[in-house]
Write a protein that holds these residues in place. Sequence first.
Motif, PDB file in Angstrom:
ATOM      1  N   ARG A   1       0.838  -1.208   0.000  1.00 26.39           N
ATOM      2  CA  ARG A   1       0.000   0.000   0.000  1.00 26.39           C
ATOM      3  C   ARG A   1       0.872   1.256   0.000  1.00 26.39           C
ATOM      4  NH1 ARG A   1      -5.473  -0.196  -0.730  1.00 26.39           N
ATOM      5  NH2 ARG A   1      -5.350   1.863   0.168  1.00 26.39           N
ATOM      6  N   ASN A   2       2.031   1.184   0.624  1.00 23.36           N
ATOM      7  CA  ASN A   2       2.946   2.318   0.675  1.00 23.36           C
ATOM      8  C   ASN A   2       3.626   2.541  -0.678  1.00 23.36           C
ATOM      9  OD1 ASN A   2       4.281   4.405   2.209  1.00 23.36           O
ATOM     10  ND2 ASN A   2       6.110   3.142   2.162  1.00 23.36           N
ATOM     11  N   ALA A   3       3.945   1.463  -1.372  1.00 26.25           N
ATOM     12  CA  ALA A   3       4.726   1.563  -2.608  1.00 26.25           C
ATOM     13  C   ALA A   3       3.872   1.770  -3.860  1.00 26.25           C
ATOM     14  CB  ALA A   3       5.578   0.310  -2.783  1.00 26.25           C
TER      15      ALA A   3
ATOM     16  N   GLY B   1      -3.576   2.684  -6.588  1.00 30.05           N
ATOM     17  CA  GLY B   1      -4.559   1.912  -7.338  1.00 30.05           C
ATOM     18  C   GLY B   1      -4.338   1.894  -8.839  1.00 30.05           C
ATOM     19  N   ALA B   2      -3.524   2.838  -9.347  1.00 31.00           N
ATOM     20  CA  ALA B   2      -3.318   2.922 -10.790  1.00 31.00           C
ATOM     21  C   ALA B   2      -2.154   2.057 -11.279  1.00 31.00           C
ATOM     22  CB  ALA B   2      -3.065   4.379 -11.192  1.00 31.00           C
TER      23      ALA B   2
ATOM     24  N   LEU C   1      -2.496  -3.913  -6.606  1.00 35.81           N
ATOM     25  CA  LEU C   1      -3.095  -4.094  -5.285  1.00 35.81           C
ATOM     26  C   LEU C   1      -4.282  -5.049  -5.333  1.00 35.81           C
ATOM     27  CD1 LEU C   1      -2.909  -0.458  -3.899  1.00 35.81           C
ATOM     28  CD2 LEU C   1      -1.423  -2.390  -3.346  1.00 35.81           C
ATOM     29  N   ARG C   2      -5.032  -5.010  -6.408  1.00 31.83           N
ATOM     30  CA  ARG C   2      -6.159  -5.933  -6.556  1.00 31.83           C
ATOM     31  C   ARG C   2      -5.647  -7.343  -6.852  1.00 31.83           C
ATOM     32  NH1 ARG C   2     -10.453  -4.642 -10.983  1.00 31.83           N
ATOM     33  NH2 ARG C   2      -8.553  -4.936 -12.123  1.00 31.83           N
ATOM     34  N   LEU C   3      -4.576  -7.459  -7.630  1.00 34.69           N
ATOM     35  CA  LEU C   3      -3.998  -8.766  -7.941  1.00 34.69           C
ATOM     36  C   LEU C   3      -3.608  -9.503  -6.660  1.00 34.69           C
ATOM     37  CD1 LEU C   3      -2.747 -10.856  -9.937  1.00 34.69           C
ATOM     38  CD2 LEU C   3      -0.641  -9.507  -9.792  1.00 34.69           C
TER      39      LEU C   3
END
Length: 183
Positions: free
Chosen positions: A124-126, A129-130, A140-142
Amino acid sequence: CYALVLYLATGLYAYGASDGKDDDAHGGTLSALGDARDRSARAWREFGWYYLLVLLCWLGASATVQLCAALVDSAEQCVPLFILVAYYVTFFSGFPILLSQLPSWWHWATYPDFFRWALQGLFRNAFDGADEVEGYGPILRLYSFDGTSKAACAAIAAAIVVTISLAQLAVLLVRKFEARPHD
């Protein structure tokens, strides 16, 4: 120290780069300096989260190995136990086996895993969402890391580390008063 140097070399100075837009000779320069300052502050905040999450991961691993050592009587017994625990922590972190690909009856096993929450916070830090993986969509979804904020991940990881440490303390207190034959 090495983590700080690596992060500064790859991240902080990249955020400090000007975007190349100059409205005029002075206004554009001052604007670029202000943007660079804002980017630098953002990079330091991101490094702070990075450092906190890596520290929590290290503390979790340390508490886990100490708990394993407290549970058994010898190093010969501790090593296989720690290997099993290390496999659990690694495989249910969401990295080698994607959380979305776990059977539904195994999802419970990911929740008490400090490494999963630290890793999710690092992702989440790195990434935002794009950021996408070609052919798979948003990263992130993967990895199924898109639901919890990095602050919540850090809080959950810290709670798990504290729980492991308290379990270690409880085991040590019980073993202190346990009747064992003396050598």
